[in-house]
Scaffold this motif. Structure first.
Motif, mmCIF file in Angstrom:
data_model
loop_
_atom_site.group_PDB
_atom_site.id
_atom_site.type_symbol
_atom_site.label_atom_id
_atom_site.label_comp_id
_atom_site.label_asym_id
_atom_site.label_seq_id
_atom_site.Cartn_x
_atom_site.Cartn_y
_atom_site.Cartn_z
ATOM 1 N N GLU A 151 1.376 -1.351 0.225
ATOM 2 C CA GLU A 151 0.077 -0.029 -0.029
ATOM 3 C C GLU A 151 0.509 1.137 -0.106
ATOM 4 O O GLU A 151 1.839 1.488 0.758
ATOM 5 C CB GLU A 151 -1.048 -0.196 1.451
ATOM 6 N N LEU A 152 0.303 1.970 -0.849
ATOM 7 C CA LEU A 152 1.197 3.672 -0.750
ATOM 8 C C LEU A 152 -0.360 3.913 -0.184
ATOM 9 O O LEU A 152 -0.627 5.054 -0.707
ATOM 10 C CB LEU A 152 1.317 3.784 -2.000
ATOM 11 N N LYS A 153 0.876 4.905 1.312
ATOM 12 C CA LYS A 153 -0.100 5.961 1.646
ATOM 13 C C LYS A 153 0.323 6.947 1.995
ATOM 14 O O LYS A 153 1.222 6.880 2.326
ATOM 15 C CB LYS A 153 -0.322 4.941 3.162
ATOM 16 N N GLY A 154 -0.517 8.079 1.686
ATOM 17 C CA GLY A 154 0.144 9.638 1.999
ATOM 18 C C GLY A 154 -0.934 10.809 1.347
ATOM 19 O O GLY A 154 -0.696 11.675 2.287
ATOM 20 N N HIS A 155 -1.767 9.877 0.304
ATOM 21 C CA HIS A 155 -1.918 11.365 -0.058
ATOM 22 C C HIS A 155 -3.937 11.173 0.789
ATOM 23 O O HIS A 155 -4.096 10.875 1.421
ATOM 24 C CB HIS A 155 -3.380 10.461 -1.930
ATOM 25 N N THR A 156 -4.093 12.522 0.714
ATOM 26 C CA THR A 156 -5.281 13.217 1.278
ATOM 27 C C THR A 156 -6.517 13.012 0.771
ATOM 28 O O THR A 156 -7.223 13.682 1.428
ATOM 29 C CB THR A 156 -4.943 13.864 2.651
ATOM 30 N N ASP A 157 -6.374 13.034 0.041
ATOM 31 C CA ASP A 157 -7.626 13.071 -2.131
ATOM 32 C C ASP A 157 -7.438 11.606 -2.218
ATOM 33 O O ASP A 157 -6.250 10.535 -2.997
ATOM 34 C CB ASP A 157 -7.911 13.883 -2.257
ATOM 35 N N THR A 217 -1.420 17.010 -4.552
ATOM 36 C CA THR A 217 0.248 16.941 -4.921
ATOM 37 C C THR A 217 0.155 15.803 -5.416
ATOM 38 O O THR A 217 -0.365 15.522 -5.927
ATOM 39 C CB THR A 217 0.759 16.389 -3.327
ATOM 40 N N VAL A 218 1.566 15.883 -6.743
ATOM 41 C CA VAL A 218 1.857 14.713 -6.841
ATOM 42 C C VAL A 218 3.167 14.332 -6.715
ATOM 43 O O VAL A 218 4.027 14.713 -5.782
ATOM 44 C CB VAL A 218 2.644 15.253 -8.299
ATOM 45 N N ARG A 219 3.218 12.397 -6.194
ATOM 46 C CA ARG A 219 3.724 12.014 -5.258
ATOM 47 C C ARG A 219 5.224 11.136 -6.237
ATOM 48 O O ARG A 219 3.695 10.609 -7.127
ATOM 49 C CB ARG A 219 3.850 11.234 -3.970
ATOM 50 N N LEU A 220 5.962 10.552 -5.821
ATOM 51 C CA LEU A 220 6.931 9.505 -6.422
ATOM 52 C C LEU A 220 7.275 9.133 -5.676
ATOM 53 O O LEU A 220 7.619 9.218 -4.085
ATOM 54 C CB LEU A 220 7.988 10.636 -7.644
ATOM 55 N N GLN A 230 9.417 11.429 -3.047
ATOM 56 C CA GLN A 230 9.295 13.312 -3.678
ATOM 57 C C GLN A 230 7.683 13.713 -3.832
ATOM 58 O O GLN A 230 6.940 12.661 -4.124
ATOM 59 C CB GLN A 230 9.905 13.269 -4.554
ATOM 60 N N GLN A 231 8.134 14.568 -3.594
ATOM 61 C CA GLN A 231 6.536 14.911 -3.720
ATOM 62 C C GLN A 231 6.484 16.697 -4.274
ATOM 63 O O GLN A 231 7.470 17.320 -4.169
ATOM 64 C CB GLN A 231 6.335 15.394 -2.142
ATOM 65 N N ALA A 232 5.333 17.079 -4.632
ATOM 66 C CA ALA A 232 5.084 18.237 -5.392
ATOM 67 C C ALA A 232 3.271 18.872 -5.031
ATOM 68 O O ALA A 232 3.095 18.438 -5.299
ATOM 69 C CB ALA A 232 5.360 18.015 -7.444
ATOM 70 N N GLU A 233 3.795 20.083 -4.735
ATOM 71 C CA GLU A 233 2.297 20.511 -4.440
ATOM 72 C C GLU A 233 2.195 21.948 -5.505
ATOM 73 O O GLU A 233 2.941 22.524 -6.416
ATOM 74 C CB GLU A 233 3.004 21.729 -3.449
ATOM 75 N N LEU A 234 1.403 21.631 -6.275
ATOM 76 C CA LEU A 234 0.297 21.645 -7.774
ATOM 77 C C LEU A 234 -0.583 23.326 -6.974
ATOM 78 O O LEU A 234 -0.900 22.787 -5.912
ATOM 79 C CB LEU A 234 0.853 21.534 -8.660
#
Length: 315
Positions: free
Chosen positions: A62-68, A91-94, A104-108
Motif C-alpha cells: 500500500e502507498l499511503k500519504g495522499h489526503t484525497d 500533490t503529485v508524489r513519486l 518526492q512530492q510536489a505541491e501544485l
C-alpha cells in the motif's frame, strides 16, 4: 469473412483483485509488465505483483500519504519500481514500489486528474481540473512549465519520441503541440463531441482517441489523418488502450462490456462483460493481459474497490 485472430480471447478468463476500500479509478502496469498499480478513491495506491502464467494470490503493498482520491498514476517508463501518483489533494508524489515509501512530492495549484511520463522518463506532465498543465522535471521534482488553456483539457500524452504533445479537449478536438516549446502545431477536428481519452500505439504508427460521441478514432501519426473508427460502444468512451503488439485496441465506457477490436480491420474480436461503467483499461506491455477497473458496487450499493485482469488461461 470470419475474423482470424491469433489470440484465443474466448478461452481466456478474468481474475478479481480485492484490497481497496472504495472504487478504483486507475490501473497501470510497470514498464516490464510484472507489477500493476491501482489508484483509488480510498486515498491510496496499491502495487500488485502479477505472475502472467501463475496462479498464486497477488501480494500487494500500500502507498499511503495522499489526503484525497488517487485519480491517476503512471510508472517511470525506464524504471520498473518508480511510480508517480496524482491526487485531488493537489500533490503529485513519486514512490518506490519496493518499499512503498514516497521519495518526492510536489505541491501544485489544483486538483490533479491526469498524469503521464515523457517516454524517456525525464519529465512528467500533470493536468488539473482547471485545465492547467504543469510539466515537472523528474530529477528536481519541480515545475518547469505551467500553461493554462482556455478550453476543457481531458487527457494528455506525448508521442514516442517526446517531441510532440497531445491534448484531448471538450470541443471535440485534439490539440497537437511541439515539445518542449508547447507551441501549437495542429488542431485536429476529431469528433462531434468532447474527446475524453487518448492512447499511443506502442509501435508509434498511430494514436487513438475516445469520445463522448461513443466512437474511437484511429489516426496516422505521421500524416495526422483519421484512418478508421471503431463503432462498437454506445456510450461516451472513457478509456482506451493498445495491446503490446499494436494489433488490438481495448475500449470501454458505460456499456456493460469492454470491446477488443482488431486495429487493422476495425472489427470487434471479443467483448469482456463487466458489471459497471469502466474508469480505466490498460494492457500489459509484454503479455496479452488487460487490467480494468470501474464503478463496481456490491449488493448493498457500496463501492467494491476491486479491479480485474483478463487474459488468464484459467479463472
Amino acid at each position: 469473412m470470419e475474423e482470424t485472430t491469433t489470440v484465443p480471447f474466448k478461452n481466456l478468463h478474468s481474475r478479481e483483485y480485492q484490497g481497496h476500500k472504495k472504487k478504483v479509478h486507475s490501473v497501470a502496469w510497470n514498464c516490464i509488465g510484472t507489477k500493476l498499480a491501482s489508484g483509488s478513491v480510498d486515498q491510496t495506491a496499491r502495487i500488485w505483483h502479477i505472475e502472467p502464467h501463475g496462479h498464486g494470490k497477488a501480494k500487494d503493498i500500500e502507498l499511503k500519504g495522499h489526503t484525497d482520491s488517487v485519480d491517476q498514476l503512471c510508472w517511470d517508463p525506464k524504471h520498473a519500481d518508480l511510480i508517480a501518483t496524482a491526487s485531488g489533494d493537489k500533490t503529485v508524489r513519486l514512490w518506490d514500489a519496493r518499499s512503498g515509501k514516497c521519495s518526492q512530492q510536489a505541491e501544485l495549484s489544483g486538483e490533479n486528474i491526469n498524469i503521464t511520463y515523457k517516454p524517456d522518463g525525464t519529465h512528467i506532465a500533470v493536468g488539473n481540473r482547471d485545465d492547467e498543465l504543469t510539466i515537472l522535471d523528474v530529477r528536481k521534482f519541480k515545475a518547469m512549465h505551467k500553461r493554462k488553456f482556455g478550453y476543457e483539457v481531458n487527457e494528455i500524452a506525448w508521442n514516442m519520441t517526446g517531441d510532440m504533445f497531445f491534448l484531448t479537449t471538450g470541443n471535440g478536438t485534439v490539440e497537437v503541440l511541439a515539445y518542449p516549446s508547447l507551441r501549437a502545431v495542429d488542431t485536429l477536428m476529431a469528433h462531434t463531441a468532447g474527446c475524453y481519452c487518448i492512447a499511443i500505439d506502442p509501435l508509434g504508427r498511430y494514436f487513438a482517441v475516445g469520445s463522448a460521441d461513443s466512437l474511437v478514432s484511429l489516426w496516422d501519426i505521421s500524416e495526422m489523418l483519421c484512418v478508421r473508427t471503431f463503432t462498437k460502444l454506445e456510450w461516451p468512451v472513457r478509456t482506451i488502450s493498445f495491446n503490446h503488439t499494436g494489433e488490438y485496441i481495448a475500449s470501454a465506457s458505460e456499456d456493460l462490456f469492454i470491446d477488443i477490436s482488431n486495429v487493422q480491420t476495425g472489427r470487434s474480436v471479443h467483448q469482456i462483460p463487466c458489471r459497471a461503467a469502466m474508469n480505466s483499461v490498460e494492457w500489459n506491455p509484454k503479455y496479452n493481459l488487460l487490467a480494468y477497473a470501474g464503478d463496481d458496487k456490491n449488493k448493498y450499493q457500496a463501492d467494491e474497490g476491486v479491479f480485474r485482469i483478463f487474459g488468464f488461461e484459467s479463472a
